[in-house]
Scaffold this motif. Structure first.
Motif, PDB file in Angstrom:
ATOM      1  N   ASP A 150       0.841  -1.192   0.000  1.00  8.65           N
ATOM      2  CA  ASP A 150       0.000   0.000   0.000  1.00  8.65           C
ATOM      3  C   ASP A 150       0.880   1.247   0.000  1.00  8.65           C
ATOM      4  O   ASP A 150       1.412   1.636   1.044  1.00  8.65           O
ATOM      5  CB  ASP A 150      -0.887  -0.041   1.250  1.00  8.65           C
ATOM      6  N   PRO A 151       1.034   1.906  -1.139  1.00  5.63           N
ATOM      7  CA  PRO A 151       1.894   3.099  -1.185  1.00  5.63           C
ATOM      8  C   PRO A 151       1.261   4.250  -0.418  1.00  5.63           C
ATOM      9  O   PRO A 151       0.104   4.598  -0.621  1.00  5.63           O
ATOM     10  CB  PRO A 151       1.986   3.402  -2.683  1.00  5.63           C
ATOM     11  N   GLN A 152       2.018   4.853   0.465  1.00  2.00           N
ATOM     12  CA  GLN A 152       1.545   5.991   1.229  1.00  2.00           C
ATOM     13  C   GLN A 152       1.618   7.264   0.372  1.00  2.00           C
ATOM     14  O   GLN A 152       2.254   7.279  -0.689  1.00  2.00           O
ATOM     15  CB  GLN A 152       2.378   6.129   2.501  1.00  2.00           C
ATOM     16  N   PRO A 153       0.947   8.326   0.784  1.00  2.00           N
ATOM     17  CA  PRO A 153       0.979   9.565  -0.006  1.00  2.00           C
ATOM     18  C   PRO A 153       2.403   9.990  -0.339  1.00  2.00           C
ATOM     19  O   PRO A 153       3.290   9.959   0.506  1.00  2.00           O
ATOM     20  CB  PRO A 153       0.293  10.580   0.924  1.00  2.00           C
ATOM     21  N   GLY A 154       2.597  10.356  -1.595  1.00  6.14           N
ATOM     22  CA  GLY A 154       3.913  10.783  -2.049  1.00  6.14           C
ATOM     23  C   GLY A 154       4.739   9.684  -2.679  1.00  6.14           C
ATOM     24  O   GLY A 154       5.815   9.949  -3.218  1.00  6.14           O
ATOM     25  N   VAL A 155       4.251   8.432  -2.621  1.00  8.46           N
ATOM     26  CA  VAL A 155       4.998   7.294  -3.182  1.00  8.46           C
ATOM     27  C   VAL A 155       4.486   7.004  -4.591  1.00  8.46           C
ATOM     28  O   VAL A 155       3.277   6.838  -4.793  1.00  8.46           O
ATOM     29  CB  VAL A 155       4.840   6.045  -2.296  1.00  8.46           C
ATOM     30  N   ASP A 156       5.403   6.926  -5.552  1.00  5.02           N
ATOM     31  CA  ASP A 156       4.972   6.665  -6.928  1.00  5.02           C
ATOM     32  C   ASP A 156       4.864   5.162  -7.192  1.00  5.02           C
ATOM     33  O   ASP A 156       5.317   4.333  -6.390  1.00  5.02           O
ATOM     34  CB  ASP A 156       5.906   7.332  -7.940  1.00  5.02           C
ATOM     35  N   PHE A 157       4.253   4.831  -8.321  1.00  2.48           N
ATOM     36  CA  PHE A 157       4.032   3.429  -8.639  1.00  2.48           C
ATOM     37  C   PHE A 157       5.350   2.693  -8.879  1.00  2.48           C
ATOM     38  O   PHE A 157       5.471   1.506  -8.565  1.00  2.48           O
ATOM     39  CB  PHE A 157       3.123   3.298  -9.869  1.00  2.48           C
ATOM     40  N   GLY A 185      -6.159   0.132  -7.625  1.00  2.00           N
ATOM     41  CA  GLY A 185      -5.807   1.500  -7.255  1.00  2.00           C
ATOM     42  C   GLY A 185      -4.324   1.716  -7.501  1.00  2.00           C
ATOM     43  O   GLY A 185      -3.791   1.322  -8.532  1.00  2.00           O
ATOM     44  N   ARG A 186      -3.631   2.279  -6.505  1.00  2.00           N
ATOM     45  CA  ARG A 186      -2.218   2.603  -6.656  1.00  2.00           C
ATOM     46  C   ARG A 186      -1.303   1.491  -6.176  1.00  2.00           C
ATOM     47  O   ARG A 186      -0.088   1.567  -6.356  1.00  2.00           O
ATOM     48  CB  ARG A 186      -1.893   3.882  -5.874  1.00  2.00           C
ATOM     49  N   GLY A 187      -1.847   0.457  -5.553  1.00  5.42           N
ATOM     50  CA  GLY A 187      -1.024  -0.563  -4.932  1.00  5.42           C
ATOM     51  C   GLY A 187      -0.809  -1.796  -5.787  1.00  5.42           C
ATOM     52  O   GLY A 187      -1.290  -1.908  -6.917  1.00  5.42           O
ATOM     53  N   VAL A 188      -0.076  -2.734  -5.204  1.00  8.82           N
ATOM     54  CA  VAL A 188       0.168  -4.041  -5.816  1.00  8.82           C
ATOM     55  C   VAL A 188      -0.151  -5.108  -4.784  1.00  8.82           C
ATOM     56  O   VAL A 188       0.203  -4.972  -3.604  1.00  8.82           O
ATOM     57  CB  VAL A 188       1.637  -4.185  -6.287  1.00  8.82           C
TER      58      VAL A 188
END
Length: 350
Positions: A150-157, A185-188
């Protein structure tokens, strides 16, 4: 005037689709019939993702719109909602299974066995499916280790991809074979088939794997539960392996106007894609060309959690033991106080 319902013949089962012309993803020009056809187009994949698994339904019966309020545990008045229990009108041919929640209460959930059952769920407005990591035959035996990056705010893909690729190596070192997908979403998400395990061992294995990943990529990955400690890193959400904490299935649709889907991937393509590449509009063509990329997952022999649990025991002996459970859980054995570090004091910690 409401459009007359349609009846589909799905492998000899009659599945009624009510209001097929109701808009569901207006920006994409997709109505309810289009959502049904999407799930038919990825049929073998969505069935494999859900087969025999108790599944919570995320229902959007009025269609997916930005103004829709999602019902919560605290306020059940939303138009969209999560449904765990099988509805009273569940057809007799739709398989169900009894699950046990952390509170000790039980419930009967839909555990779809075939495409007809999945499309019956879609007719109820289900666009996103949340299956348990167990099968109907034994709902206490976890058969998939699921790791949520789960990427936190500010973390790119790209950083999340880097973490996923290293996670694959960590899992291999633990004797497990990992399979990756976008989260929608933004995660893997990374899944690994495992021998039947109880939920506590599976969660401890996820913690141990997450800690090992964080050691290898300390500037990019964290297992810190409290948001104030995570920073701009990828959080390994180990509590997604806790009982009744469920992850989005492969091929589910994220209920946002863009209609992104959770897309199974080959490891070699992960570095060159973006989550936005996979939508309810684009996935059918990919599936027609590639088939179910995750078909090999169910054919892979399950691995043992022995090594991961040895890592957990090793870390516990060094003072890195249990971590906080989700807030709705009863107090669990060995769990530290559920107090964020900035509020830690003798009164609420010791």
């Amino acid at each position: 005037m409401a459009t007359q319902a349609e009846v589909l013949d799905i492998d000899g089962r009659e599945v009624r689709i009510s209001s097929p012309d109701k808009p569901y993803f207006a920006d994409l020009g997709l109505n309810k019939r289009g959502v049904v056809e999407y799930f038919r187009s990825v049929g073998p994949g969505i069935v494999a993702a859900l087969r025999d698994r108790p599944t919570a339904m995320e229902r959007w019966p009025g269609g997916v719109r930005e103004d829709v309020v999602v019902a919560t545990r605290a306020d059940g008045r939303g138009e969209a909602f999560y449904q765990k229990r099988a509805p009273a009108n569940t057809p007799e041919w739709v398989q169900t299974a009894e699950v046990r929640f952390p509170s000790g209460r039980t419930a009967v959930e839909v555990a779809p066995h075939d495409l007809a059952s999945v499309l019956w769920m879609v007719n109820l407005g289900t666009v996103r499916f949340h299956p348990w990591p167990v099968r109907a035959a034994d709902t206490d035996a976890v058969d998939q280790l699921r790791i949520d990056l789960d990427p936190q705010p500010g973390v790119d893909f790209a950083t999340t991809v880097r973490a996923a690729l290293e996670l694959r190596r960590v899992l291999a070192d633990a004797g497990l074979a990992g399979f990756c997908k976008t989260s929608g979403g933004r995660g893997v998400h990374v899944f690994a088939p495992i021998e039947g395990s109880d939920f506590i061992d599976a969660r401890h294995a996820a913690i141990a794997v997450g800690r090992e990943l964080a050691r290898r990529l300390p500037s990019a990955v964290t297992v810190n539960w409290w948001k104030e400690e995570r920073g701009e890193r990828v959080f390994v959400d180990f509590n997604q392996m806790a009982r009744d904490r469920l992850m989005t299935s492969a091929y589910s649709i994220r209920p946002t106007p863009r209609g992104l889907v959770s897309a199974p991937l080959d490891w070699d393509e992960l570095p060159s894609v973006q989550p936005s590449d996979f939508t309810v509009v684009t996935m059918p063509a990919r599936f027609a060309e590639r088939g179910d990329v995750w078909a090999v997952l169910d054919a892979t022999p399950p691995g043992s959690l022995t090594t991961a649990l040895e890592w957990y025991a090793r870390d516990s002996a060094k003072g890195e033991g249990e971590l906080p459970y989700p807030p709705e859980y009863p107090k669990m054995p060995g769990e530290p106080p559920r107090v964020q570090p900035s509020k830690k004091n003798a009164a609420n910690w010791e």
